[in-house]
Structures are given as structure tokens and as C-alpha cells.
Scaffold this motif. Structure first.
Motif, mmCIF file in Angstrom:
data_model
loop_
_atom_site.group_PDB
_atom_site.id
_atom_site.type_symbol
_atom_site.label_atom_id
_atom_site.label_comp_id
_atom_site.label_asym_id
_atom_site.label_seq_id
_atom_site.Cartn_x
_atom_site.Cartn_y
_atom_site.Cartn_z
ATOM 1 N N ASN A 1 0.823 -1.206 0.000
ATOM 2 C CA ASN A 1 0.000 0.000 0.000
ATOM 3 C C ASN A 1 0.859 1.259 0.000
ATOM 4 O OD1 ASN A 1 -3.129 -0.475 0.443
ATOM 5 N ND2 ASN A 1 -2.084 -2.105 1.541
ATOM 6 N N GLU A 2 1.913 1.247 0.760
ATOM 7 C CA GLU A 2 2.812 2.403 0.795
ATOM 8 C C GLU A 2 3.449 2.643 -0.573
ATOM 9 O OE1 GLU A 2 4.187 2.257 5.503
ATOM 10 O OE2 GLU A 2 5.440 1.352 3.945
ATOM 11 N N LYS A 3 3.805 1.556 -1.258
ATOM 12 C CA LYS A 3 4.436 1.673 -2.579
ATOM 13 C C LYS A 3 3.476 2.293 -3.590
ATOM 14 C CE LYS A 3 6.741 -1.101 -6.138
ATOM 15 N NZ LYS A 3 7.191 -2.467 -6.523
ATOM 16 N N VAL A 4 2.223 1.837 -3.567
ATOM 17 C CA VAL A 4 1.234 2.382 -4.497
ATOM 18 C C VAL A 4 0.993 3.858 -4.216
ATOM 19 C CG1 VAL A 4 -1.179 2.275 -5.218
ATOM 20 C CG2 VAL A 4 0.112 0.167 -4.885
ATOM 21 N N LEU A 5 0.847 4.209 -2.948
ATOM 22 C CA LEU A 5 0.587 5.603 -2.608
ATOM 23 C C LEU A 5 1.791 6.476 -2.951
ATOM 24 C CD1 LEU A 5 -1.312 7.697 -1.410
ATOM 25 C CD2 LEU A 5 -0.356 7.199 0.851
ATOM 26 N N ARG A 6 2.989 5.960 -2.713
ATOM 27 C CA ARG A 6 4.195 6.721 -3.028
ATOM 28 C C ARG A 6 4.228 7.100 -4.508
ATOM 29 N NH1 ARG A 6 7.920 3.013 -2.416
ATOM 30 N NH2 ARG A 6 7.598 3.051 -0.154
ATOM 31 N N ALA A 7 3.836 6.162 -5.365
ATOM 32 C CA ALA A 7 3.829 6.439 -6.801
ATOM 33 C C ALA A 7 2.796 7.510 -7.146
ATOM 34 C CB ALA A 7 3.541 5.155 -7.573
ATOM 35 N N ARG A 8 1.632 7.422 -6.542
ATOM 36 C CA ARG A 8 0.582 8.411 -6.829
ATOM 37 C C ARG A 8 0.984 9.799 -6.330
ATOM 38 N NH1 ARG A 8 -3.948 7.222 -9.158
ATOM 39 N NH2 ARG A 8 -4.724 5.083 -9.274
ATOM 40 N N LEU A 9 1.575 9.862 -5.161
ATOM 41 C CA LEU A 9 1.988 11.160 -4.634
ATOM 42 C C LEU A 9 3.152 11.728 -5.425
ATOM 43 C CD1 LEU A 9 1.650 10.684 -0.763
ATOM 44 C CD2 LEU A 9 -0.008 11.579 -2.397
ATOM 45 N N ALA A 10 4.026 10.860 -5.913
ATOM 46 C CA ALA A 10 5.130 11.332 -6.759
ATOM 47 C C ALA A 10 4.587 11.944 -8.042
ATOM 48 C CB ALA A 10 6.083 10.177 -7.067
ATOM 49 N N ASP A 11 3.554 11.306 -8.607
ATOM 50 C CA ASP A 11 2.901 11.873 -9.794
ATOM 51 C C ASP A 11 2.307 13.233 -9.472
ATOM 52 O OD1 ASP A 11 3.534 9.687 -11.322
ATOM 53 O OD2 ASP A 11 1.565 8.727 -11.125
ATOM 54 N N ALA A 12 1.639 13.316 -8.330
ATOM 55 C CA ALA A 12 1.014 14.578 -7.940
ATOM 56 C C ALA A 12 2.063 15.671 -7.752
ATOM 57 C CB ALA A 12 0.210 14.388 -6.655
ATOM 58 N N ALA A 13 3.188 15.318 -7.138
ATOM 59 C CA ALA A 13 4.258 16.302 -6.940
ATOM 60 C C ALA A 13 4.813 16.777 -8.282
ATOM 61 C CB ALA A 13 5.369 15.692 -6.093
ATOM 62 N N PHE A 14 4.936 15.857 -9.229
ATOM 63 C CA PHE A 14 5.420 16.223 -10.566
ATOM 64 C C PHE A 14 4.429 17.160 -11.254
ATOM 65 C CE2 PHE A 14 5.321 15.388 -15.150
ATOM 66 C CZ PHE A 14 6.612 15.783 -15.500
ATOM 67 N N PHE A 15 3.136 16.812 -11.191
ATOM 68 C CA PHE A 15 2.122 17.662 -11.812
ATOM 69 C C PHE A 15 2.119 19.056 -11.191
ATOM 70 C CE2 PHE A 15 -0.364 13.491 -12.441
ATOM 71 C CZ PHE A 15 0.271 13.250 -13.640
ATOM 72 N N TRP A 16 2.238 19.115 -9.884
ATOM 73 C CA TRP A 16 2.254 20.385 -9.166
ATOM 74 C C TRP A 16 3.408 21.260 -9.656
ATOM 75 C CZ3 TRP A 16 -0.309 23.661 -6.176
ATOM 76 C CH2 TRP A 16 0.374 24.538 -5.340
ATOM 77 N N VAL B 1 -7.361 22.781 -17.565
ATOM 78 C CA VAL B 1 -6.321 22.381 -18.524
ATOM 79 C C VAL B 1 -4.972 22.200 -17.841
ATOM 80 C CG1 VAL B 1 -7.450 23.339 -20.566
ATOM 81 C CG2 VAL B 1 -6.036 24.830 -19.144
ATOM 82 N N THR B 2 -4.974 22.019 -16.523
ATOM 83 C CA THR B 2 -3.728 21.708 -15.814
ATOM 84 C C THR B 2 -3.543 20.206 -15.741
ATOM 85 O OG1 THR B 2 -4.812 21.670 -13.637
ATOM 86 C CG2 THR B 2 -3.946 23.794 -14.403
ATOM 87 N N ASN B 3 -2.297 19.787 -15.556
ATOM 88 C CA ASN B 3 -1.985 18.364 -15.437
ATOM 89 C C ASN B 3 -2.665 17.740 -14.230
ATOM 90 O OD1 ASN B 3 0.027 17.996 -17.650
ATOM 91 N ND2 ASN B 3 1.147 19.536 -16.485
ATOM 92 N N MET B 4 -2.693 18.491 -13.130
ATOM 93 C CA MET B 4 -3.237 17.949 -11.886
ATOM 94 C C MET B 4 -4.726 17.624 -12.026
ATOM 95 S SD MET B 4 -2.178 17.223 -8.743
ATOM 96 C CE MET B 4 -0.911 18.370 -8.178
ATOM 97 N N VAL B 5 -5.496 18.549 -12.578
ATOM 98 C CA VAL B 5 -6.934 18.327 -12.701
ATOM 99 C C VAL B 5 -7.226 17.288 -13.774
ATOM 100 C CG1 VAL B 5 -9.152 19.426 -13.271
ATOM 101 C CG2 VAL B 5 -7.519 20.594 -11.782
ATOM 102 N N TYR B 6 -6.383 17.218 -14.792
ATOM 103 C CA TYR B 6 -6.563 16.179 -15.810
ATOM 104 C C TYR B 6 -6.426 14.801 -15.168
ATOM 105 C CZ TYR B 6 -5.961 13.471 -20.084
ATOM 106 O OH TYR B 6 -6.106 12.541 -21.090
ATOM 107 N N GLU B 7 -5.478 14.657 -14.245
ATOM 108 C CA GLU B 7 -5.261 13.370 -13.575
ATOM 109 C C GLU B 7 -6.263 13.149 -12.453
ATOM 110 O OE1 GLU B 7 -3.367 9.699 -12.750
ATOM 111 O OE2 GLU B 7 -3.270 11.066 -14.462
ATOM 112 N N PHE B 8 -6.586 14.213 -11.726
ATOM 113 C CA PHE B 8 -7.507 14.123 -10.586
ATOM 114 C C PHE B 8 -8.651 15.124 -10.786
ATOM 115 C CE2 PHE B 8 -3.224 13.322 -8.660
ATOM 116 C CZ PHE B 8 -3.374 11.954 -8.478
ATOM 117 N N PRO B 9 -9.676 14.773 -11.581
ATOM 118 C CA PRO B 9 -10.772 15.717 -11.864
ATOM 119 C C PRO B 9 -11.478 16.218 -10.610
ATOM 120 C CG PRO B 9 -10.875 13.813 -13.330
ATOM 121 C CD PRO B 9 -9.844 13.497 -12.296
#
Length: 701
Positions: free
Chosen positions: A318-333, A400-408
Motif C-alpha cells: 500500500n505504501e508503494k502504491v501511494l508513493r507512486a501516486r503522490l510522486a505523480d502529484a508532486a510532478f504535476f504540481w 487544462v492543468t496536469n493535476m486536474v486532468y489526472e484528478f478531476p
């Protein structure tokens, strides 16, 4: 009467969590109806369920059907028997058609006439026979949002059915469904149970399921999960904010719940809180952990479907999956911050909002125009007007931001964050977030003036555009959330006590479309349809707030262009009904209304008033009209009703002394106009003809 408990378990592949609770409600209702229809008395009916099973448990189900006695009416006695008392062909034919001997016909009076009746008794059958017939109907009667077929079968169900258990006491109820035969064999937990499980008796069901590591009672699973979550959060030095929706979902995802506490890198806490919470809650079904001040901690709580064996491995996964999602979010931000929010507005020209209504950029232009109108209506200051127009321009840029495209789910939230990061006025950023509120029932409402204005503009633009192109909600379809949009407008106005012309707002929203897109309906048609649509929403809101149905009908019938005023009038009418003056107002109104309802004029010619009683009523009416007008202008609706009550003596005296429907047409019409004036006086508050008099009220008809 001999009774036993009855168990029906439908075993299947894992069904979506959102299907479970509605299915259990259906199962309970269907079972109760079928048992009653088939004359099988029962005690309590309960339903239980997990992702892999739906279970019906009927306590104290009778072992035999109740006998059915039917009385079928036949011909009259004088037709059924001749003067000698012998049966006629009519009696013989009736007896034969009912399967009884003519000697078994009985005579009964129905009013002044005697008729012959055939009395038939249908003996009850054993419950085991009846249940074998009912079980297939019961299963087939369940409906799901997205049923499926499997194999070569024509049967449809939420997911493929894999086993069936049906027991009356210790006796198997034998039936077939979906290519399966019922029995007493069930399956335990998919991973924790060893082999198939046999249920010797219906009353042993819960004991056997516990042995198979299945908690079949959703309420017990829910309680277990919440207690574990709170305990783990406290152990991590934090707390979990109650989240009923998430708790219900995870309850319906597991059969044997075990909570675990995981962690993530503290560096992610530099991101906005919503950016962390959304992937945790919406995507992973985790409970975020916060400190006592509400700040996020680098912890989360997940619910596993198992025991403590290999729990460390489950936690690490679970930690591994969440880490990947948060890393994506940090990149989008990081990527999104490279472009100021205002520079993204131009890209909205390439995003279609609705094929008949243009792009999102077109919507932004309409929002600016509608927001400018509302700023004038609410007498917003120059600063607030600038803020709301800037917010309207930026409101949709985060789409039209990356973040909202990934997380509507983060639309509006990210608009606020990116606006602040771009150096926009905090009030503008707040309005961008607030214009989506409320997003669901019970959600927060916008509280800032720019936020309220922009929220009202956005919702009305959507409503008018959809209605004007023929898109209206049906009983089961509302793809644009139009009911939610209308409810949002109502709640914003009512909670903020905003004074606004609903019709005027609809007209302005329609004008924003005119000349830009082709609309199917004319402006007056859209206004008519939408006013009816809002009336239905207001009925629900007022009823939820405790108003009686006839008060709601009376107030809405008098108009609701001013939503806040309609609510204030409804409160006044409801409160006034408990005051001594109420009967006087309603009586005076009812007497005047009943006689003048078909008369169209309220213009009275004083020169035609010939009787002292009608002169006195006319003078009193003019006096009260002025007082009522002043009260209505001050929104003192109870004062207006009290002023109307003073007309009662004059109305009574008028009816006692004056004949209204005289031969002289001029006098008759003048008196009807006088009464019409009395009847319409109340319409500034409510249409009192819609009120239902309480028992004991002395109303003239």
C-alpha cells in the motif's frame, strides 16, 4: 403454529461496493412482499451482505401457509332460485364455474338485495413447497445499475452467481437458478477459509460464517473498521475525521476487515492538503490521519481483507502504491506552477463544454457577463466587482492543468491553489474554489460575495443552456447534474438571505447565449420550464425544513421569484397558523374567495356602493391594503397577515347584510370586485385557498 428460521444466501463473484446496500434493501422488501402475498406469516426479516454474498434471514417463518377463504358473489337469489326454491340454470352455471355443488351456495344480503355466494376454501401448503417456488422469483426480482450475463445463460445479475444456500430450519429448500442447485454448502473467506463450509441449520449460519472468517453483518463490519481506524490513528499521534461515505465503501469491500497504518515521505506534506487527500481517499480508499489542529500527518490507514498474517507485506504494498501516486502529484504540481493560471485561459478555446453550447472559453465569457449583472443586483462595491470579474475569467483555467486532468475531483481546489501561487488576490482565489460549491448534498456553501456571485452565475448558465437546447433531467437521467445545480442556487440564496429575482437571472443568462449559439427554445419557454423545475426543488427543501405540505403549496402558488422572500413568507404562514388571528384571516379570505373566484376585476367604483355594510368594508379594505403594502415592503409577513385579520368583522357584516348576486349587473360586479380585492389581498404572502383547515376550524363555504 410451528415456525422455523429461513435462510437464503446468494453467493457470487465480488460485486461493486455501491451495489451492496441497495441490493440488501431490495431483498428485504421483496421477501416481505412475497411472503405476505403467499400467506406465510413471519417474525423479523433481516438482510446481510458482503462483496461475495447476499443473505436473507427470516425469523420464525410459519411452517404452513394460512388457509384462504374466498367468497365469490353470484346472481341475486330471485334469479338463482325459482318460486319453488329450486335452483335455476343461473345458479347451476355459477356453482359449476366456481367448482362447488349448488347445495353449497350461501345467501347473503348486500343492501336490500339478497345474493348467492360460493364459499371456497384453499388449504395452505407446507412452507417448504412455497419457498421452493418463491426463491427463484426473489433472486430474479433483484435489480442492479449494471447487471451482467455469464456463460451461455440468459440470467442477469450484478456478478456471476456461484452458489445458493436455502434452508428452512435444517431442511434444504430445493430449487434451481442460473444453472445451480440450492443446498447447504457455502464458501468462506476467499483466502482465510479452508475449503467449503456446511450449514447444518439456518440458525447456525452466523456461527459457520465466523468459522469461515466472514463477518456477514455490514453494521458489525462497519463498527469493527471504525474502532480499528480510531485506535490506529491515536497510536500514530493523530485522529481521523469521520467520513461516512468512505466508511460505507470500505465496509462493503471486505469480508473480514483489518485496519493497518502506513506512512509516506514527509516531503510530500509540502503539497496542498487536498492533493494528498484526493489520491488517498478517492483512489486508494485510505483514511488520512491528521493532528489535533487538522494538519495532515505523513500517515494513512488502509483496510485489508484478511488477518495479521503477512501484514507487513500488505502495508509495504500500500505504501508503494501511494508513493507512486503522490510522486505523480508532486510532478504535476511542479509542472503546472511553471505556467501562471491566467496564461491557461486561452487553452480553454480548444475544450468543448457541450457540443451545442460551445467551448469552455465561451462559458467563461458568459460567466463574466452574468457576474457583472449579479454584482449590480447585489450592489457589490468596486473592489468586489473587480474580484468577481477576475475570478470569472480564471474560474475554469485549472481544467487544462496536469493535476486536474489526472484528478478531476480537484477542479476548483487547484484553481484556488494555482491562483494563489500566481500572485492573484486571495479573494479571487477563494471565489474560484467557492464557485463549484455546493458539490453534493450537505456540502459547504460559498460565503464570500465574489464566491456567491460566481457560483450563482455558473449554475444558472448551465441550467439555462441545457434547458434551452432541450436537455432536461428525466426520472433516472441527469447527466449534467441539473437538479444539483438548481438546489445549489436555492441553498445559496436561502442561507445567504440573498434578495434576487430568479426570473431576472434566467433572462440574463439566456441573453448571454443569444446570438452566440442556436437555441431550440424561446426565452419565455425556458423561463417557464425552469420556474417549474425550481418549484419542485423548493418543495423538497421547504418540506425538509419541516413545513407542512399545504403551507408550501400556498406560498409557492403566490410566487417565488424571490427565493428568500418565499422562504420568509412560508415561515410566517406556518407560524401564523398557530395564532388566534389565523382563523379570522382564513375565514374572511375563504368567504370572499369562494364567491369571487370567477370574477376577474378588483376595481371598485365607490359611487356604486349603496349599502352601509359594503361602504364600511370598502373603507376598511383600503385602509388594510395600505398597511399590508407597508408590511410587505418591510418583509414583515406576519404583520401583513395580522393586518388582514382585521377584515374579518367587515366581511362577516357584509355577508350578513348584503346580497351579492343581485339582478343589477353593475351593483353585482362592483360587489364581486370588492370581494375579489379581499381575496387577492393575501396573495402578497400566500394563496390561502391552498391551505387545509385543521379539524375544528369554522370556515364558511
Amino acid at each position: 403454529m410451528h415456525t422455523q428460521d429461513f435462510l437464503l444466501e446468494i453467493g457470487m463473484e465480488e460485486i461493486p461496493a455501491r451495489f451492496l446496500n441497495p441490493a440488501l434493501e431490495q431483498l428485504k422488501e421483496l421477501a416481505a412482499n412475497l411472503l405476505r402475498e403467499n400467506r406465510l406469516p413471519f417474525g423479523e426479516i433481516k438482510t446481510y451482505g458482503t462483496p461475495r454474498r447476499l443473505a436473507l434471514y427470516v425469523h420464525n417463518l410459519a411452517g404452513m401457509q394460512e388457509s384462504l377463504i374466498q367468497e365469490v358473489k353470484g346472481p341475486a337469489v330471485k334469479v338463482a332460485f325459482n318460486p319453488a326454491g329450486e335452483p335455476t340454470r343461473a345458479a347451476l352455471g355459477f356453482a359449476k364455474s366456481q367448482g362447488v355443488d349448488v347445495s353449497q351456495l350461501v345467501v347473503k344480503n348486500l343492501g336490500p338485495v339478497e345474493y348467492v355466494f360460493a364459499v371456497k376454501r384453499q388449504e395452505g401448503r407446507p412452507a417448504t413447497e412455497v419457498l421452493a417456488e418463491l426463491c427463484p422469483s426473489l433472486i430474479a426480482g433483484l435489480h442492479f445499475p449494471k447487471p451482467m450475463r455469464w456463460g451461455s445463460l440468459e440470467v442477469r445479475f450484478a456478478r456471476p452467481i456461484r452458489w445458493l444456500v436455502a434452508l428452512y430450519g435444517d431442511q434444504v429448500i430445493d430449487f434451481s437458478y442460473a444453472g445451480l442447485r440450492s443446498g447447504r454448502i457455502t464458501c468462506g473467506h476467499r483466502f482465510l477459509s479452508q475449503g467449503l463450509l456446511e450449514i447444518p441449520h439456518a440458525s447456525k449460519y452466523f456461527e459457520v460464517m465466523e468459522r469461515g472468517r466472514v463477518v456477514v453483518d455490514p453494521e458489525r463490519r462497519r463498527e469493527m473498521i471504525w474502532n480499528q481506524v480510531k485506535e490506529l490513528a491515536a497510536g500514530a499521534g493523530g485522529q481521523v475525521v469521520p467520513d461516512e461515505e468512505l466508511l460505507t465503501e470500505v465496509t462493503n469491500l471486505v469480508e473480514y476487515p483489518l485496519a493497518l497504518c502506513g506512512s509516506f515521505d514527509e516531503s510530500f506534506l509540502q503539497l496542498p492538503a487536498e492533493v494528498l487527500v484526493t489520491p488517498m481517499r478517492e483512489h486508494q480508499r485510505y483514511f488520512p490521519v491528521r493532528d489535533t489542529r487538522g494538519k495532515l500527518l505523513p500517515r494513512f490507514i488502509a483496510i485489508s481483507n484478511g488477518n495479521e498474517e503477512h501484514l507487513d507485506t500488505v502495508r509495504a504494498g500500500n505504501e508503494k502504491v501511494l508513493r507512486a501516486r503522490l510522486a505523480d502529484a508532486a510532478f504535476f504540481w511542479k509542472e503546472d506552477l511553471a505556467t501562471p493560471l491566467a496564461q491557461r485561459v486561452e487553452a480553454l478555446k480548444k475544450v468543448v463544454w457541450q457540443e451545442s453550447l460551445g467551448t469552455v472559453y465561451d462559458k467563461v465569457e458568459r460567466l463574466i457577463g452574468l457576474s457583472r449583472y449579479l454584482a449590480r443586483v447585489f450592489a457589490a462595491g468596486e473592489k468586489e466587482t473587480e474580484q468577481v470579474l477576475r475570478a470569472a475569467y480564471l474560474a475554469k483555467a485549472d481544467l487544462v492543468t496536469n493535476m486536474v486532468y489526472e484528478f478531476p475531483e480537484l477542479q476548483g481546489v487547484m484553481g484556488r491553489e494555482y491562483a494563489l501561487a500566481s500572485g492573484e488576490d486571495p479573494a479571487v482565489a477563494r471565489a474560484i474554489y467557492e464557485h463549484y460549491l455546493p458539490r453534493f448534498s450537505g456540502d459547504e456553501l460559498p460565503v464570500s460575495t465574489p464566491g456567491r456571485i460566481l457560483s450563482l452565475a455558473d449554475k444558472m448558465d448551465t441550467l439555462v443552456g441545457c434547458f434551452a437546447t432541450g436537455i432536461e433531467p428525466t426520472g433516472s437521467q441527469d447527466p449534467y447534474g441539473l437538479r444539483r445545480q438548481a438546489l445549489g442556487i436555492c441553498h445559496i440564496c436561502l442561507e445567504g438571505e440573498l434578495v434576487l429575482s430568479l426570473r431576472g437571472l434566467i433572462e440574463q443568462a439566456y441573453e448571454q447565449y443569444r446570438g452566440r449559439v442556436e437555441l431550440k427554445l424561446r426565452r419565455e419557454q425556458v423561463i417557464s420550464h425552469l420556474m417549474d423545475f425550481f418549484a419542485q426543488r423548493l418543495k423538497g427543501i421547504f418540506a425538509d425544513r419541516g413545513l407542512s405540505y399545504d403551507t408550501v403549496e400556498a406560498v409557492l402558488a403566490a410566487g417565488f421569484d424571490d427565493l428568500t422572500g418565499a422562504w420568509q413568507r412560508a415561515q410566517a404562514v406556518e407560524a401564523f397558523r398557530d395564532e388566534p388571528h389565523f382563523e379570522a384571516v382564513l375565514t374572511a379570505f375563504t368567504r370572499a374567495h369562494n364567491l369571487s373566484r370567477r370574477h376577474g376585476s378588483t376595481t371598485v367604483d365607490p359611487a356604486v356602493l349603496v349599502h352601509p355594510a359594503e361602504v364600511a368594508l370598502y373603507r376598511k379594505l383600503k385602509e388594510v391594503q395600505g398597511e399590508v403594502a407597508r408590511n410587505l415592503a418591510a418583509r414583515d409577513y406576519r404583520g401583513a397577515l395580522a393586518a388582514m385579520a382585521s377584515l374579518r368583522p367587515g366581511v362577516d357584516q357584509f355577508f350578513d347584510a348584503v346580497m351579492v348576486m343581485v339582478d343589477d349587473e353593475k351593483i353585482r360586479n362592483n360587489r364581486l370586485s370588492l370581494l375579489k380585492g379581499v381575496a387577492t389581498l393575501a396573495l402578497g404572502v400566500a394563496d390561502l385557498s391552498k391551505l387545509v383547515a385543521a379539524p375544528g376550524d369554522k370556515l364558511y363555504t
